[in-house]
Design an enzyme around this catalytic site. Structure first.
Site, PDB file in Angstrom:
ATOM      1  N   ASP A 127       0.818  -1.212   0.000  1.00 56.28           N
ATOM      2  CA  ASP A 127       0.000   0.000   0.000  1.00 56.28           C
ATOM      3  C   ASP A 127       0.852   1.262   0.000  1.00 56.28           C
ATOM      4  OD1 ASP A 127      -2.414  -1.405   0.078  1.00 56.28           O
ATOM      5  OD2 ASP A 127      -2.417  -1.504   2.271  1.00 56.28           O
ATOM      6  N   TYR A 129       6.779 -10.037   6.668  1.00 57.49           N
ATOM      7  CA  TYR A 129       6.796  -8.596   6.907  1.00 57.49           C
ATOM      8  C   TYR A 129       7.450  -8.298   8.252  1.00 57.49           C
ATOM      9  CZ  TYR A 129       3.451  -7.622   3.117  1.00 57.49           C
ATOM     10  OH  TYR A 129       2.837  -7.488   1.894  1.00 57.49           O
TER      11      TYR A 129
END
Length: 270
Positions: A60, A118
């Site tokens: 994003d 992540y």
């Protein structure tokens, strides 16, 4: 059949690193800056033909990558240095190719991946940072990283992550398999490291937002398990900011033999 159609097609994989703070996300979009658009432009200049890339995970706006993987097809035959040094020379300073590897026809950066990893970096200090302000999330209340780690272990395995899923998520199912989630402290930095087969939209940031509430002693450790069981996004904490999130690694079957450089981000020990 034309000469152009008879040219062999090469499939190439690249490892990509980028600072996402000045981009409106990975995915190419009209009239806004995207990492994909900049990379495709640089690759097209080196290949001398239009190039379209496919990525392992579409991050994003504001999210960074140290371990993004892409693939593309081209009829251009180039040395590895052209796909690394040459492409980097045509990229802005906040995007870089880390490695290149020729891959077989059945490889796909997204669909061949078996897991994504992540790291979320919290700068836990009373005063905000300056130099790393777009690369970390500042949280001024003292955080208990060990408490956060214990609370997070209920997320391991296959679970319905509806409580940690963005309302606009388009995934067909909220079920995901979390392989590990660790919370550790490195001086003023608290690092949430999570690996799963895939992630629903905003999953990492929503988990971190709730873990910070536990770490600040605003919620009990059992709260994360209660949220998971409730399957209700409205009960969880606010979504953590994008600045602290990094896509650090993507796993593939060993037969592809892709490079595995240090994950980073570089201001932390690996």
């Amino acid at each position: 059949m034309s000469d152009q159609q008879q040219l062999p097609v090469y499939k190439i994989a690249l490892g990509i690193e980028y600072d996402g703070s000045k981009y409106y996300g990975w995915q190419r979009q009209n009239e806004v800056r995207s990492v994909q658009e900049k990379l495709e432009k640089a690759l097209s200049q080196v290949a001398n033909e239009p190039i379209t890339v496919f990525c392992a995970g579409r991050t994003d706006a504001g999210v960074h990558g140290t371990g993004q993987v892409v693939h593309f097809e081209t009829t251009a035959q180039r040395k590895d240095a052209a796909w690394t040094l040459g492409v980097n020379a045509n990229l802005p300073g906040d995007i870089a190719v880390r490695w290149v590897k020729a891959v077989p026809d059945d490889f796909h950066a997204r669909f061949s991946a078996t897991a994504r990893r992540y790291r979320y970096i919290i700068y836990n200090h009373r005063l905000r940072p300056a130099v790393l302000s777009k690369g970390v999330t500042h949280f001024y209340e003292p955080l208990d990283a060990e408490r956060m780690h214990r609370a997070a272990q209920c997320l391991l395995g296959e679970n319905d992550f509806t409580s940690f899923r963005a309302v606009q998520c388009q995934s067909r199912t909220p079920w995901r398999n979390v392989m590990h989630i660790n919370v550790t402290r490195h001086g003023p930095y608290v690092v949430v490291d999570i690996k799963a087969n895939a992630f629903v939209h905003h999953m990492v940031r929503n988990i971190v937002g709730s873990l910070m509430e536990v770490g600040a002693h605003n919620q009990p450790e059992r709260w994360i398990a209660e949220l998971l069981a409730a399957k209700d996004r409205t009960l969880a904490a606010a979504t953590a900011k994008a600045e602290g999130l990094y896509l650090v690694a993507v796993d593939y079957p060993d037969r592809y033999d892709l490079p595995k450089p240090p994950m980073g981000p570089l201001f932390l020990a690996d």
